[in-house]
Scaffold this motif. Structure first.
Motif, PDB file in Angstrom:
ATOM      1  N   LEU A 179     -18.870 -15.946  64.848  1.00  0.00           N
ATOM      2  CA  LEU A 179     -17.822 -16.250  63.871  1.00  0.00           C
ATOM      3  C   LEU A 179     -16.743 -17.188  64.420  1.00  0.00           C
ATOM      4  CD1 LEU A 179     -17.312 -12.750  62.175  1.00  0.00           C
ATOM      5  CD2 LEU A 179     -18.769 -14.658  61.446  1.00  0.00           C
ATOM      6  N   ASN A 180     -16.810 -17.505  65.713  1.00  0.00           N
ATOM      7  CA  ASN A 180     -15.827 -18.429  66.294  1.00  0.00           C
ATOM      8  C   ASN A 180     -15.844 -19.756  65.533  1.00  0.00           C
ATOM      9  OD1 ASN A 180     -14.544 -16.972  68.382  1.00  0.00           O
ATOM     10  ND2 ASN A 180     -16.357 -17.197  69.675  1.00  0.00           N
ATOM     11  N   GLY A 181     -14.660 -20.252  65.242  1.00  0.00           N
ATOM     12  CA  GLY A 181     -14.518 -21.513  64.527  1.00  0.00           C
ATOM     13  C   GLY A 181     -14.496 -21.366  63.010  1.00  0.00           C
ATOM     14  N   LYS A 182     -14.734 -20.161  62.517  1.00  0.00           N
ATOM     15  CA  LYS A 182     -14.788 -19.957  61.068  1.00  0.00           C
ATOM     16  C   LYS A 182     -13.446 -19.501  60.514  1.00  0.00           C
ATOM     17  CE  LYS A 182     -19.659 -19.184  60.690  1.00  0.00           C
ATOM     18  NZ  LYS A 182     -20.686 -18.680  59.830  1.00  0.00           N
ATOM     19  N   TYR A 183     -13.140 -20.038  59.348  1.00  0.00           N
ATOM     20  CA  TYR A 183     -12.000 -19.590  58.561  1.00  0.00           C
ATOM     21  C   TYR A 183     -12.485 -18.485  57.631  1.00  0.00           C
ATOM     22  CZ  TYR A 183      -9.403 -23.770  59.990  1.00  0.00           C
ATOM     23  OH  TYR A 183      -8.746 -24.728  60.719  1.00  0.00           O
ATOM     24  N   PHE A 184     -11.548 -17.818  56.969  1.00  0.00           N
ATOM     25  CA  PHE A 184     -11.910 -16.779  56.003  1.00  0.00           C
ATOM     26  C   PHE A 184     -12.873 -17.336  54.948  1.00  0.00           C
ATOM     27  CE2 PHE A 184     -11.188 -14.507  52.001  1.00  0.00           C
ATOM     28  CZ  PHE A 184     -11.507 -13.210  52.403  1.00  0.00           C
ATOM     29  N   ASP A 200     -19.385 -15.089  54.816  1.00  0.00           N
ATOM     30  CA  ASP A 200     -20.177 -14.797  53.624  1.00  0.00           C
ATOM     31  C   ASP A 200     -19.404 -13.813  52.752  1.00  0.00           C
ATOM     32  OD1 ASP A 200     -20.971 -11.972  54.180  1.00  0.00           O
ATOM     33  OD2 ASP A 200     -22.225 -12.831  55.750  1.00  0.00           O
ATOM     34  N   SER A 201     -19.768 -13.757  51.474  1.00  0.00           N
ATOM     35  CA  SER A 201     -18.982 -12.975  50.505  1.00  0.00           C
ATOM     36  C   SER A 201     -18.928 -11.491  50.862  1.00  0.00           C
ATOM     37  CB  SER A 201     -19.529 -13.161  49.092  1.00  0.00           C
ATOM     38  OG  SER A 201     -20.875 -12.743  49.021  1.00  0.00           O
ATOM     39  N   GLN A 202     -19.975 -10.956  51.467  1.00  0.00           N
ATOM     40  CA  GLN A 202     -19.975  -9.538  51.855  1.00  0.00           C
ATOM     41  C   GLN A 202     -18.926  -9.279  52.945  1.00  0.00           C
ATOM     42  OE1 GLN A 202     -23.768  -8.072  53.178  1.00  0.00           O
ATOM     43  NE2 GLN A 202     -23.069  -5.961  53.291  1.00  0.00           N
ATOM     44  N   LEU A 203     -18.852 -10.174  53.923  1.00  0.00           N
ATOM     45  CA  LEU A 203     -17.870 -10.022  55.001  1.00  0.00           C
ATOM     46  C   LEU A 203     -16.449 -10.255  54.482  1.00  0.00           C
ATOM     47  CD1 LEU A 203     -18.260  -9.159  57.885  1.00  0.00           C
ATOM     48  CD2 LEU A 203     -18.408 -11.556  58.551  1.00  0.00           C
ATOM     49  N   GLN A 204     -16.286 -11.205  53.564  1.00  0.00           N
ATOM     50  CA  GLN A 204     -14.970 -11.425  52.950  1.00  0.00           C
ATOM     51  C   GLN A 204     -14.502 -10.166  52.230  1.00  0.00           C
ATOM     52  OE1 GLN A 204     -15.143 -14.811  50.337  1.00  0.00           O
ATOM     53  NE2 GLN A 204     -15.141 -16.287  52.006  1.00  0.00           N
ATOM     54  N   ARG A 205     -15.394  -9.583  51.456  1.00  0.00           N
ATOM     55  CA  ARG A 205     -15.055  -8.364  50.695  1.00  0.00           C
ATOM     56  C   ARG A 205     -14.687  -7.228  51.641  1.00  0.00           C
ATOM     57  NH1 ARG A 205     -13.377  -6.473  45.946  1.00  0.00           N
ATOM     58  NH2 ARG A 205     -14.433  -4.617  45.285  1.00  0.00           N
ATOM     59  N   LYS A 206     -15.458  -7.056  52.711  1.00  0.00           N
ATOM     60  CA  LYS A 206     -15.176  -6.015  53.705  1.00  0.00           C
ATOM     61  C   LYS A 206     -13.773  -6.208  54.288  1.00  0.00           C
ATOM     62  CE  LYS A 206     -16.877  -4.230  58.105  1.00  0.00           C
ATOM     63  NZ  LYS A 206     -17.910  -4.350  59.141  1.00  0.00           N
TER      64      LYS A 206
END
Length: 135
Positions: free
Chosen positions: A105-110, A114-120
């Motif tokens: 996940l390094n380098g990633k913004y919100f 993926d939508s599942q991880l955003q929801r979590k």
């Protein structure tokens, strides 16, 4: 000798999600800088540690403390750095940096999650101790 009036403070445990916390801040129901304003000093690496601890999940080990200004307005007493780190990430203000366990996940913004991880992340719970004056 003069009598001093001491108001009784009653602690309440409350729970809200990161998305609810963001909404409270956005609508000015939760004020982060009331009283003793301190600058936000977490860098992106420290803020990323907070986010990673939520995504793993593991407990942050601390709760935040809030003060009830009146029946609908609150101010933070403790937890500003953690709260702002959570909100800054959901607002896409920094990419995850130097994660130890979730290196992919390094380098990633919100917005890149993926939508599942955003929801979590959005639904992750924040425990707070709300200090209320006895009415």
């Amino acid at each position: 000798m003069q009598d001093l009036k001491v108001e009784k403070i009653i602690p309440y445990n409350i729970y809200f999600s990161i998305s609810e916390c963001k909404q409270l801040i956005d609508e000015s129901y939760l004020v982060i800088d009331r009283g003793l304003p301190r600058e936000y000093y977490y860098d992106d690496i420290k803020a990323s540690e907070i986010v990673e601890s939520i995504l793993l999940p593991r407990v942050l080990g601390e709760v935040i403390y809030l003060h009830e200004e009146d029946s609908v307005y609150y101010s933070s007493i403790d937890g500003k750095q953690r709260i702002l780190s959570m909100i800054r990430f959901i607002n896409n203000e920094f990419p995850l940096t130097e994660l130890k366990k979730l290196k992919e996940l390094n380098g990633k913004y919100f917005r890149d999650l993926d939508s599942q991880l955003q929801r979590k992340y959005e639904k992750w719970g924040i425990w707070a101790i709300l200090l209320k004056k006895e009415s």
